[in-house]
Write a protein that holds these residues in place. Structure first.
Motif, short mmCIF file in Angstrom:
data_model
loop_
_atom_site.label_atom_id
_atom_site.label_comp_id
_atom_site.label_asym_id
_atom_site.label_seq_id
_atom_site.Cartn_x
_atom_site.Cartn_y
_atom_site.Cartn_z
N ARG A 90 0.83 -1.20 0.00
CA ARG A 90 0.00 0.00 0.00
C ARG A 90 0.87 1.25 0.00
O ARG A 90 1.85 1.32 0.73
CB ARG A 90 -0.90 -0.01 1.21
CG ARG A 90 -1.84 -1.21 1.24
CD ARG A 90 -2.78 -1.20 2.40
NE ARG A 90 -3.83 -0.21 2.36
CZ ARG A 90 -4.84 -0.19 1.49
NH1 ARG A 90 -4.91 -1.10 0.55
NH2 ARG A 90 -5.77 0.73 1.56
N HIS A 143 -0.26 8.90 -1.71
CA HIS A 143 -1.61 8.94 -2.28
C HIS A 143 -2.06 10.39 -2.48
O HIS A 143 -2.62 10.76 -3.52
CB HIS A 143 -2.57 8.18 -1.37
CG HIS A 143 -3.87 7.86 -1.99
ND1 HIS A 143 -4.94 8.72 -1.95
CD2 HIS A 143 -4.28 6.78 -2.68
CE1 HIS A 143 -5.96 8.18 -2.58
NE2 HIS A 143 -5.59 6.99 -3.04
N GLY A 195 -5.46 1.21 -4.54
CA GLY A 195 -4.73 1.49 -3.32
C GLY A 195 -3.44 0.72 -3.20
O GLY A 195 -2.85 0.67 -2.13
#
Length: 103
Positions: free
Chosen positions: A29, A35, A66
């Motif tokens: 992740r 992100h 993700g």
């Protein structure tokens, strides 16, 4: 002293956390900061890009995954609503942003 060299060579070949090419392994992740940076960067990129198929401006970019590689999707605002996709990878030197391309 040869045993130290042999041990170092053995340990170097045991499942490294990063692939030899420098890419982070899939199914990990991205950090929250990664992100966030991807979202901000592609908001700007989509606002400044026109559709490769019809020339209409692109709508808002959406981060669709993700995990690495992160997938980004944007549609043009023209009648064809052409999809534009990009993949973002993380290398040893930082984020590698690909251009939004029509598919």
């Amino acid at each position: 002293m040869n045993w130290i060299l042999l041990q170092a060579m053995f340990m170097a070949n045991v499942t490294p956390p990063v692939e030899l090419t420098g890419w982070v392994l899939d199914d990990t992740r991205p950090a929250h900061a990664d992100h966030w940076l991807i979202e901000i960067a592609y908001e700007v990129i989509a606002a400044e890009t026109t559709c490769g198929a019809c020339g209409a401006p692109l709508g808002a970019a959406v981060v669709r995954s993700g995990h690495w590689p992160v997938k980004v999707l944007a549609h043009c605002t023209g009648p064809g609503r052409h999809r534009h996709r990009a993949r973002v990878r993380r290398s040893g030197k930082g984020l590698l942003l690909r251009p939004l391309t029509a598919r």
